[in-house]
Scaffold this motif. Structure first.
Motif, PDB file in Angstrom:
ATOM      1  N   TYR A   1       0.793  -1.223  -0.058  1.00  0.00           N
ATOM      2  CA  TYR A   1      -0.092  -0.031   0.139  1.00  0.00           C
ATOM      3  C   TYR A   1       1.007   1.356   0.039  1.00  0.00           C
ATOM      4  N   GLY A   2       0.517   2.316  -0.578  1.00  0.00           N
ATOM      5  CA  GLY A   2       1.091   3.601  -0.566  1.00  0.00           C
ATOM      6  C   GLY A   2       0.965   4.384   0.473  1.00  0.00           C
ATOM      7  N   SER A   3      -0.011   4.082   1.240  1.00  0.00           N
ATOM      8  CA  SER A   3      -0.320   5.052   2.481  1.00  0.00           C
ATOM      9  C   SER A   3      -0.990   3.971   3.489  1.00  0.00           C
TER      10      SER A   3
END
Length: 257
Positions: free
Chosen positions: A209-211
């Motif tokens: 996941y990016g965040s």
């Protein structure tokens, strides 16, 4: 007998003087003889006279003045001649040249001396004098500062907050609403988790996941916080991949809602 002796003496040879030639005037080591009044010396000089060239005896005999006044120096290669002026002409020419050089820049030449201060430098674009108290005080006062602050306060506008629009139920879970609906801090276990190597598996899954917000959205959509099918919440606090609801709660408290 006396007469006979005189006759013999007159007929006898003359004995030369042994001191003759010593102290002669022709010796270069002797002092010159004294000259009486009205007497002149004659004879050849010891040093022959120097033969002067025509440069000193001819037209160029006036060698002490390199630029003779009122004469013309003829050129052997040209039919024209160069007129040489007097010393007054040279002085006037020099004064005219100095005056012309002082007018080239538009300013008179500066005289460098301790009594002559350096000219003020102007036109320094980009250099600020905000830290120079003297420069700032010359153009700003306490009254002008107060007036400027008053003008800024008059232009200040307060934007009233508005209600957050309602999201339809068919969309993804709202993490803001979920953060406000919970009260336990991050790291406090609320839900049970069962499995092997949950922490290592959660680290690998969270790396995709990016965040943390995206991970929390998928976590809630997959059955969280009660169930952790994606293995994103190994400690059971209800927050996936280190997601923290504290900033959302603090924003609401700041607005007094």
């Amino acid at each position: 007998m006396g007469v006979s002796l005189l006759a013999l003496t007159a007929c006898g040879p003359q004995v030369p003087d042994s001191a003759a030639g010593i102290g002669d005037d022709t010796s270069p080591f002797n002092a010159p003889p004294a000259i009486e009044t009205g007497q002149t010396l004659s004879g050849a000089p010891l040093v022959p006279p120097v033969v002067l060239s025509n440069e000193a005896t001819g037209a160029n005999a006036n060698w002490q003045n390199p630029r003779p006044t009122g004469t013309q120096i003829a050129s052997s290669n040209s039919a024209s001649s160069l007129n040489v002026g007097s010393n007054d002409d040279i002085a006037r020419e020099a004064a005219a040249a100095i005056a012309a050089s002082s007018q080239n820049s538009g300013q008179a030449p500066l005289q460098a001396s301790p009594d002559n201060p350096a000219p003020a430098l102007l036109g320094h674009a980009g250099i600020s004098d905000e830290n120079d108290f003297s420069a700032v005080a010359s153009r700003q006062t306490i009254e002008s500062d107060a007036q400027r602050l008053a003008n800024q306060r008059a232009q200040y506008q307060v934007v009233a907050p508005t209600a957050v629009p309602q999201r339809p139920n068919d969309l993804a879970p709202n993490i803001v609403s979920y953060a406000l609906s919970t009260s336990n801090p991050k790291g406090q276990k609320v839900y049970s988790r069962a499995g092997i190597n949950l922490k290592a598996r959660a680290e690998r899954n969270c790396a995709q996941y990016g965040s943390p917000d995206l991970a929390q959205t998928d976590f809630l959509e997959a059955g969280g916080p009660q169930r952790d099918r994606l293995v994103l919440d190994p400690d059971g606090d209800g927050y996936a991949c280190g997601w923290d609801p504290a900033p959302f709660r603090a924003a609401v408290r700041a607005q007094g809602i």
